[in-house]
Design a protein around this motif. Structure first.
Motif, mmCIF file in Angstrom:
data_model
loop_
_atom_site.group_PDB
_atom_site.id
_atom_site.type_symbol
_atom_site.label_atom_id
_atom_site.label_comp_id
_atom_site.label_asym_id
_atom_site.label_seq_id
_atom_site.Cartn_x
_atom_site.Cartn_y
_atom_site.Cartn_z
ATOM 1 N N LYS A 2 0.842 -1.202 0.000
ATOM 2 C CA LYS A 2 0.000 0.000 0.000
ATOM 3 C C LYS A 2 0.873 1.246 0.000
ATOM 4 O O LYS A 2 1.878 1.309 0.716
ATOM 5 C CB LYS A 2 -0.891 0.051 1.234
ATOM 6 C CG LYS A 2 -1.960 -0.989 1.243
ATOM 7 C CD LYS A 2 -2.842 -0.823 2.433
ATOM 8 C CE LYS A 2 -3.920 -1.899 2.360
ATOM 9 N NZ LYS A 2 -4.959 -1.676 3.305
ATOM 10 N N MET A 62 3.017 -2.276 9.701
ATOM 11 C CA MET A 62 1.984 -1.561 10.436
ATOM 12 C C MET A 62 2.405 -0.097 10.484
ATOM 13 O O MET A 62 3.594 0.215 10.547
ATOM 14 C CB MET A 62 1.883 -2.133 11.849
ATOM 15 C CG MET A 62 0.837 -1.482 12.697
ATOM 16 S SD MET A 62 0.862 -2.038 14.429
ATOM 17 C CE MET A 62 1.081 -3.784 14.302
ATOM 18 N N VAL A 73 -4.460 6.554 1.337
ATOM 19 C CA VAL A 73 -3.942 5.197 1.174
ATOM 20 C C VAL A 73 -4.436 4.637 -0.157
ATOM 21 O O VAL A 73 -5.617 4.732 -0.478
ATOM 22 C CB VAL A 73 -4.404 4.275 2.329
ATOM 23 C CG1 VAL A 73 -3.854 2.870 2.148
ATOM 24 C CG2 VAL A 73 -3.990 4.852 3.677
ATOM 25 N N SER A 75 -4.119 1.024 -2.409
ATOM 26 C CA SER A 75 -3.640 -0.357 -2.503
ATOM 27 C C SER A 75 -2.884 -0.539 -3.802
ATOM 28 O O SER A 75 -3.383 -0.187 -4.872
ATOM 29 C CB SER A 75 -4.811 -1.336 -2.446
ATOM 30 O OG SER A 75 -5.398 -1.305 -1.167
ATOM 31 N N SER A 79 -5.059 -6.504 -0.828
ATOM 32 C CA SER A 79 -4.676 -6.382 0.572
ATOM 33 C C SER A 79 -5.906 -6.310 1.464
ATOM 34 O O SER A 79 -7.031 -6.234 0.985
ATOM 35 C CB SER A 79 -3.815 -5.134 0.776
ATOM 36 O OG SER A 79 -4.537 -3.985 0.399
ATOM 37 N N SER A 81 -7.135 -4.378 5.257
ATOM 38 C CA SER A 81 -6.786 -3.363 6.255
ATOM 39 C C SER A 81 -7.709 -3.459 7.456
ATOM 40 O O SER A 81 -8.871 -3.812 7.328
ATOM 41 C CB SER A 81 -6.937 -1.959 5.668
ATOM 42 O OG SER A 81 -6.057 -1.763 4.611
ATOM 43 N N SER A 83 -8.635 -0.894 10.782
ATOM 44 C CA SER A 83 -8.440 0.378 11.474
ATOM 45 C C SER A 83 -8.977 0.241 12.887
ATOM 46 O O SER A 83 -9.997 -0.417 13.114
ATOM 47 C CB SER A 83 -9.195 1.505 10.767
ATOM 48 O OG SER A 83 -8.661 1.717 9.485
#
Length: 87
Positions: A2, A62, A73, A75, A79, A81, A83
């Motif tokens: 990312k 991270m 952000v 990708s 991926s 993610s 939060s």
């Protein structure tokens, strides 16, 4: 992987946040996918000079994003993610 771009809270005027009291007042109106010349023509002339930090996160990486920092952000590969909002 990312791509992540971070802007400090001090850059907020150049990021053109949505006006208060909008629920989006902590979000920028700038579409970072557009070229700088188009952003200036679209009414965001200060954006090109806004300082930022950027990086590419790989598998298992991270990133802590401090409170009130603007972030973008994208990708680069498939991926997932997660939060977590601290109180």
């Amino acid at each position: 992987r990312k791509y992540v771009r971070l802007y400090a809270p001090s850059a907020a005027p150049a990021l053109y946040p949505h006006p208060e009291p909008s629920k989006m007042s902590n979000s920028s109106r700038v579409d970072l996918r557009l070229p700088p010349a188009q952003l200036a023509a679209d009414g965001f002339p200060l954006f090109a000079a806004a300082p930022f930090l950027d990086c590419v996160l790989g598998a298992g990486d991270m990133l802590y994003i401090p409170p009130k920092w603007f972030h973008y952000v994208q990708s680069l590969t498939s991926s997932f993610s997660v939060s977590f909002w601290w109180r």
